[in-house]
Design an enzyme around this catalytic site. Structure first.
Site, PDB file in Angstrom:
ATOM      1  N   ASN A  19      39.236  39.750  54.955  1.00 22.41           N
ATOM      2  CA  ASN A  19      39.716  39.078  53.911  1.00 22.41           C
ATOM      3  C   ASN A  19      41.020  38.300  54.099  1.00 22.41           C
ATOM      4  O   ASN A  19      42.015  38.747  54.614  1.00 22.41           O
ATOM      5  CB  ASN A  19      40.195  39.956  52.649  1.00 22.41           C
ATOM      6  CG  ASN A  19      40.708  39.324  51.481  1.00 22.41           C
ATOM      7  OD1 ASN A  19      41.035  37.892  51.463  1.00 22.41           O
ATOM      8  ND2 ASN A  19      40.808  40.231  50.459  1.00 22.41           N
ATOM      9  N   LYS A  26      43.412  40.511  55.909  1.00 21.66           N
ATOM     10  CA  LYS A  26      43.173  42.125  55.265  1.00 21.66           C
ATOM     11  C   LYS A  26      41.840  42.726  55.998  1.00 21.66           C
ATOM     12  O   LYS A  26      40.786  41.806  55.783  1.00 21.66           O
ATOM     13  CB  LYS A  26      43.368  42.311  54.012  1.00 21.66           C
ATOM     14  CG  LYS A  26      44.641  42.186  53.194  1.00 21.66           C
ATOM     15  CD  LYS A  26      44.527  42.197  51.962  1.00 21.66           C
ATOM     16  CE  LYS A  26      45.600  41.608  51.126  1.00 21.66           C
ATOM     17  NZ  LYS A  26      45.536  41.496  49.724  1.00 21.66           N
ATOM     18  N   ARG A 118      35.358  37.479  52.590  1.00 23.18           N
ATOM     19  CA  ARG A 118      35.651  36.938  51.259  1.00 23.18           C
ATOM     20  C   ARG A 118      35.979  35.356  51.497  1.00 23.18           C
ATOM     21  O   ARG A 118      36.731  35.137  52.280  1.00 23.18           O
ATOM     22  CB  ARG A 118      37.169  37.440  50.764  1.00 23.18           C
ATOM     23  CG  ARG A 118      37.416  36.860  49.575  1.00 23.18           C
ATOM     24  CD  ARG A 118      38.852  37.334  49.159  1.00 23.18           C
ATOM     25  NE  ARG A 118      39.233  36.629  47.893  1.00 23.18           N
ATOM     26  CZ  ARG A 118      40.533  36.731  47.478  1.00 23.18           C
ATOM     27  NH1 ARG A 118      41.458  37.601  48.238  1.00 23.18           N
ATOM     28  NH2 ARG A 118      41.093  36.361  46.311  1.00 23.18           N
ATOM     29  N   HIS A 206      39.055  34.528  41.857  1.00 22.21           N
ATOM     30  CA  HIS A 206      39.398  36.049  41.802  1.00 22.21           C
ATOM     31  C   HIS A 206      38.045  36.958  40.999  1.00 22.21           C
ATOM     32  O   HIS A 206      38.218  38.106  40.840  1.00 22.21           O
ATOM     33  CB  HIS A 206      40.636  36.379  40.985  1.00 22.21           C
ATOM     34  CG  HIS A 206      41.862  36.170  41.357  1.00 22.21           C
ATOM     35  ND1 HIS A 206      43.017  35.580  40.719  1.00 22.21           N
ATOM     36  CD2 HIS A 206      42.489  36.350  42.748  1.00 22.21           C
ATOM     37  CE1 HIS A 206      43.942  35.259  41.647  1.00 22.21           C
ATOM     38  NE2 HIS A 206      43.766  35.836  42.998  1.00 22.21           N
ATOM     39  N   ARG A 266      52.856  28.997  43.312  1.00 19.81           N
ATOM     40  CA  ARG A 266      52.279  27.743  42.818  1.00 19.81           C
ATOM     41  C   ARG A 266      52.534  27.634  41.209  1.00 19.81           C
ATOM     42  O   ARG A 266      52.829  28.596  40.142  1.00 19.81           O
ATOM     43  CB  ARG A 266      50.526  28.347  42.697  1.00 19.81           C
ATOM     44  CG  ARG A 266      50.047  28.075  44.075  1.00 19.81           C
ATOM     45  CD  ARG A 266      48.635  28.654  44.181  1.00 19.81           C
ATOM     46  NE  ARG A 266      48.724  29.875  44.760  1.00 19.81           N
ATOM     47  CZ  ARG A 266      47.357  30.772  45.144  1.00 19.81           C
ATOM     48  NH1 ARG A 266      46.572  30.363  44.112  1.00 19.81           N
ATOM     49  NH2 ARG A 266      47.403  31.776  45.659  1.00 19.81           N
ATOM     50  N   GLY A 353      48.831  43.475  42.648  1.00 19.34           N
ATOM     51  CA  GLY A 353      50.177  43.887  42.751  1.00 19.34           C
ATOM     52  C   GLY A 353      50.967  44.083  41.761  1.00 19.34           C
ATOM     53  O   GLY A 353      51.592  45.141  41.575  1.00 19.34           O
ATOM     54  N   GLU A 404      38.947  44.582  46.249  1.00 23.38           N
ATOM     55  CA  GLU A 404      37.815  43.457  46.448  1.00 23.38           C
ATOM     56  C   GLU A 404      37.018  43.899  47.716  1.00 23.38           C
ATOM     57  O   GLU A 404      36.002  43.343  47.702  1.00 23.38           O
ATOM     58  CB  GLU A 404      38.690  42.350  46.731  1.00 23.38           C
ATOM     59  CG  GLU A 404      39.228  41.610  45.465  1.00 23.38           C
ATOM     60  CD  GLU A 404      40.387  40.443  45.608  1.00 23.38           C
ATOM     61  OE1 GLU A 404      41.438  41.239  46.389  1.00 23.38           O
ATOM     62  OE2 GLU A 404      40.555  39.685  45.225  1.00 23.38           O
TER      63      GLU A 404
HETATM   64  P1  ADP Z   1      48.010  38.776  46.735  1.00 18.77           P
HETATM   65  O1  ADP Z   1      47.792  37.851  45.814  1.00 18.77           O
HETATM   66  O2  ADP Z   1      48.729  38.623  48.093  1.00 18.77           O
HETATM   67  O3  ADP Z   1      47.084  39.760  47.244  1.00 18.77           O
HETATM   68  P2  ADP Z   1      49.201  41.174  45.656  1.00 18.77           P
HETATM   69  O4  ADP Z   1      48.527  41.592  44.871  1.00 18.77           O
HETATM   70  O5  ADP Z   1      49.559  42.198  46.702  1.00 18.77           O
HETATM   71  O6  ADP Z   1      49.132  39.822  46.120  1.00 18.77           O
HETATM   72  O7  ADP Z   1      50.739  41.041  44.973  1.00 18.77           O
HETATM   73  C1  ADP Z   1      51.928  40.919  45.217  1.00 18.77           C
HETATM   74  C2  ADP Z   1      52.938  40.704  44.299  1.00 18.77           C
HETATM   75  O8  ADP Z   1      53.135  42.129  43.581  1.00 18.77           O
HETATM   76  C3  ADP Z   1      54.294  40.710  44.802  1.00 18.77           C
HETATM   77  O9  ADP Z   1      54.936  39.648  43.739  1.00 18.77           O
HETATM   78  C4  ADP Z   1      55.093  41.730  44.651  1.00 18.77           C
HETATM   79  O10 ADP Z   1      56.553  41.486  44.436  1.00 18.77           O
HETATM   80  C5  ADP Z   1      54.506  42.542  43.496  1.00 18.77           C
HETATM   81  N1  ADP Z   1      54.465  43.774  43.507  1.00 18.77           N
HETATM   82  C6  ADP Z   1      53.904  44.795  44.544  1.00 18.77           C
HETATM   83  N2  ADP Z   1      54.599  45.970  44.123  1.00 18.77           N
HETATM   84  C7  ADP Z   1      55.727  45.782  43.089  1.00 18.77           C
HETATM   85  C8  ADP Z   1      56.447  46.657  42.303  1.00 18.77           C
HETATM   86  N3  ADP Z   1      56.628  47.901  42.292  1.00 18.77           N
HETATM   87  N4  ADP Z   1      57.012  46.315  41.071  1.00 18.77           N
HETATM   88  C9  ADP Z   1      56.851  44.945  40.874  1.00 18.77           C
HETATM   89  N5  ADP Z   1      56.151  44.006  41.555  1.00 18.77           N
HETATM   90  C10 ADP Z   1      55.425  44.384  42.416  1.00 18.77           C
END
Ligand code: ADP
Length: 419
Positions: A19, A26, A118, A206, A266, A353, A404
């Site tokens: 990915n 990843k 992906r 997504h 974005r 996240g 994913e």
């Molecule tokens: P990607 O789209 O790169 O896969 P992720 O799904 O890993 O991204 O999400 C990243 C986001 O999740 C970042 O904004 C990060 O700050 C947020 N995030 C991760 N852990 C926490 C947390 N414990 N509290 C608040 N936000 C978080």
């Protein structure tokens, strides 16, 4: 690579899932055990293009030593005594090639029998994963203009591997494919109709995440899963999807992954008149506008501080607060729009996240959606429990970690007839 043979005499087989993002790669290795997929290794190369670093873990959580992984130029890769040269090397290719050199020593003798990737854009034709050969790769490269910041990165490891191991089957799993069930009214822009015919339409992204989460909600809450569900995939890239009986009927991202919610960097949805203003009255170039919309806007642009939700939550700056408030406002507004597309709501699911980890964002969004029947237990939310809503709530609310990579592994097995 020597194939390990189990006591039963059958060799152990594995699938690699890749990915690739703009600055990270990843990966996961799944062993095929009977009919099941077991995660054997998962890892991440971050800082691709700047200071690459790998971290990897066994399926049981133990961290793997990663010193063996050196990011060497592709021209130095020896394959069967021959030095391989691949055209168009880029940083993602370098990261993948480094992974490819490091991996054999970690497989415990299991044999890789397929690789799943992906791929962000499958265009209007592909509603399913696809086995890749040179003509398919060329077709997918032709879609790069629709996802300029993602598609080339996704395709780089495919191109490398086609050159290094043409015998190894590869499968492309598209982020757009899951949304091909949407009705035409959801796919249309109100432009002259020939633009739709020429591919200017809402594709949605997504999809692998929505497919996985849709399946999980169907297992956890069969009645809601068979009904009307909104999934909020809130990460660095954020979007939301309306599912009816597990199928996508509407989503917030459109022609590109720029539409819909504001994201880390974005802008999300924007009045197209703003673009006309930037071009005409401010003489901004295409490149400047692209950089503005993809890399300087969203949470970063609003706060002036960071694209990272954790940093914003920890900040006492009023602009950090404003960025978070705008984000939760927009998530709630899009939820209202998606609920209209569904004609009501049975379940709301948070993932990715921010969705999985930010109790504050979830609480603010759910508070804004009380009118829709959303109601959560504050303690359950603070603990990020699986189900947040009290018994008998009109809308059940969930936190479901997305996966994913597992979805890609499953699609790869199915496409290659391995299960
Ligand atoms: P990607 O789209 O790169 O896969 P992720 O799904 O890993 O991204 O999400 C990243 C986001 O999740 C970042 O904004 C990060 O700050 C947020 N995030 C991760 N852990 C926490 C947390 N414990 N509290 C608040 N936000 C978080």
């Amino acid at each position: 690579m020597t194939a390990a043979v189990s006591a039963a005499g059958s060799e152990r087989r594995a699938i690699l899932v890749v990915n690739t993002g703009s600055s990270s790669l990843k990966f996961q290795v799944f062993n095929l055990a009977g009919g099941a997929l077991q995660c054997a290794i998962r890892g991440l190369i971050e800082g691709v293009g700047t200071t690459p670093q790998i971290r990897a873990w066994r399926g049981d959580g133990r961290e793997l030593p990663a010193e063996g992984l050196a990011l060497t130029p592709i021209g130095q890769i020896a394959q069967g005594g021959q030095v391989e040269q691949v055209e168009h090397p880029d940083t993602q290719s370098l990261a993948f090639d480094a992974l490819w050199q490091w991996l054999p020593g970690q497989l415990d003798g299991a044999r890789l029998i397929g690789v799943g990737h992906r791929v962000v854009h499958g265009g209007s034709l592909h509603s399913r994963p696809l086995r890749i050969d040179a003509p398919v790769l060329a077709e997918l490269e032709g879609l790069a203009a629709l996802a300029p910041l993602h598609q080339p990165h996704n395709l780089a490891p495919i191109r490398s591997l086609l050159a290094l191991r043409p015998d190894l089957p590869q499968v492309a799993c598209f982020d757009t494919a899951f949304h091909r069930t949407q009705p035409i009214e959801a796919e249309l822009f109100a432009l002259p109709m020939h633009f739709y015919d020429e591919g200017v339409r809402r594709y949605g992204f997504h999809g692998l995440s929505y497919e996985y989460v849709g399946r999980r909600i169907a297992q956890l809450a069969p009645q809601a899963g068979a009904g009307r569900v909104i999934v909020a995939h809130l990460g660095n890239g954020s979007s939301m999807c309306a599912l009816r009986a597990g199928r996508s009927v509407a989503t917030t991202m459109g022609f590109t992954a720029l539409d819909g919610l504001p994201m880390g960097t974005r802008s999300g949805n924007l009045d197209p008149g703003v673009l006309l203003h930037l071009m005409r009255d401010r003489a901004m170039s295409l490149q400047q506008i692209e950089t503005l919309l993809y890399q300087q806007s969203g949470l970063l642009g609003l706060s002036g501080l960071s694209a990272d939700m954790r940093m914003l939550q920890a900040s006492s700056e009023p602009r950090a607060r404003l960025a978070i408030d705008h984000f939760t406002y927009r998530v709630a507004r899009e939820a209202g729009s998606l609920a209209a597309a569904l004609g009501g709501l049975d379940a709301l699911v948070f993932t990715a996240g921010i969705g999985e980890h930010s109790a504050a964002v979830r609480a603010a969004v759910c508070d804004r959606l009380r009118w829709l029947g959303v109601e959560i237990d504050l303690q359950a939310n603070l603990e990020s429990r699986l189900c947040l809503s009290p018994e008998g709530a009109a809308v059940s609310t969930w936190v479901i970690p997305t996966d994913e990579e597992r979805m890609i592994a499953e699609h790869t097995c199915t496409t290659l007839g391995l299960n």
